[in-house]
Write an enzyme that holds these catalytic residues in place. Sequence first.
Site, PDB file in Angstrom:
ATOM      1  N   ASP A  89       0.862  -1.182   0.000  1.00  0.00           N
ATOM      2  CA  ASP A  89       0.000   0.000   0.000  1.00  0.00           C
ATOM      3  C   ASP A  89       0.899   1.233   0.000  1.00  0.00           C
ATOM      4  O   ASP A  89       1.540   1.533   1.003  1.00  0.00           O
ATOM      5  CB  ASP A  89      -0.899   0.013   1.241  1.00  0.00           C
ATOM      6  CG  ASP A  89      -1.976  -1.058   1.217  1.00  0.00           C
ATOM      7  OD1 ASP A  89      -1.882  -1.986   0.386  1.00  0.00           O
ATOM      8  OD2 ASP A  89      -2.901  -0.986   2.052  1.00  0.00           O
ATOM      9  N   LYS A 152      -6.950   3.442  -2.639  1.00  0.00           N
ATOM     10  CA  LYS A 152      -7.252   3.347  -1.209  1.00  0.00           C
ATOM     11  C   LYS A 152      -7.461   4.743  -0.652  1.00  0.00           C
ATOM     12  O   LYS A 152      -6.741   5.681  -1.014  1.00  0.00           O
ATOM     13  CB  LYS A 152      -6.095   2.631  -0.500  1.00  0.00           C
ATOM     14  CG  LYS A 152      -6.188   2.555   1.016  1.00  0.00           C
ATOM     15  CD  LYS A 152      -4.986   1.783   1.572  1.00  0.00           C
ATOM     16  CE  LYS A 152      -4.915   1.869   3.094  1.00  0.00           C
ATOM     17  NZ  LYS A 152      -3.739   1.165   3.648  1.00  0.00           N
ATOM     18  N   LYS A 181     -10.174   0.297  -1.734  1.00  0.00           N
ATOM     19  CA  LYS A 181      -9.991  -0.050  -0.325  1.00  0.00           C
ATOM     20  C   LYS A 181     -10.373   1.121   0.568  1.00  0.00           C
ATOM     21  O   LYS A 181      -9.894   2.241   0.381  1.00  0.00           O
ATOM     22  CB  LYS A 181      -8.538  -0.465  -0.060  1.00  0.00           C
ATOM     23  CG  LYS A 181      -8.253  -0.811   1.408  1.00  0.00           C
ATOM     24  CD  LYS A 181      -6.840  -1.337   1.581  1.00  0.00           C
ATOM     25  CE  LYS A 181      -6.484  -1.501   3.063  1.00  0.00           C
ATOM     26  NZ  LYS A 181      -5.112  -2.026   3.257  1.00  0.00           N
TER      27      LYS A 181
END
Length: 223
Positions: A89, A152, A181
């Site tokens: 991430d 995300k 996400k």
Amino acid sequence: MTIAKLIDHTALKPDTSKAAIMQLLEEAKTHQFASVCVNPTWVSLAAKELAGTGVDVCTVIGFPLGANTTAVKAFETKDAIENGATEVDMVINIAALKDGEYDAVEQDIRAVVDAAKGKALVKVIIEACLLTDEEKVKACELSVKAGADFVKTSTGFSRGGATAEDIALMRKTVGPDIGVKASGGVRTKEDVEAMLAAGATRIGASAGVSIIKGDQSAPSKDY
């Protein structure tokens, strides 16, 4: 698919102890979360403990500010993968995005995507709470263009976390084939359901066990 299989069981606070990480890993094995998301220093341990369990190992790149150089982010990615990470991430260069330096933002993301190619999923953290809606859209467009697997919402370390409105905007922007996400402030099963209804396909949360048990007294924390 169970809710657990949509959750990245997360511990990213800087003072997280080895004992707390071991507890996180045991919980992940017991409840079969999608992954554990841990700081890079814990990736080797997580990979060893989770081998053969079906739980992926996720870590963070350029975290939490996104202000590392592109070369450093690429190195972090390669190092994490060598240590056993299967998902990363990364945080975008937020300042570059806000300054309209879109080529630099895309190249930053692409460097991580290239470093991870065929070895790890790449989720791009746009830190939505710091962006206008137009900037959120642009960040998502650049992420898709650079070849990311997910976008995300948040690091969980800035001034806001995931909102259903941001998830819906991100989903509309990236279309059906890219993951979205939700992370930051997702603490209850109801929070998860709202994010999924808005278009999320993965949840980042430190309260994963409480969420799947439907415990309304989950601790008021992000990561």
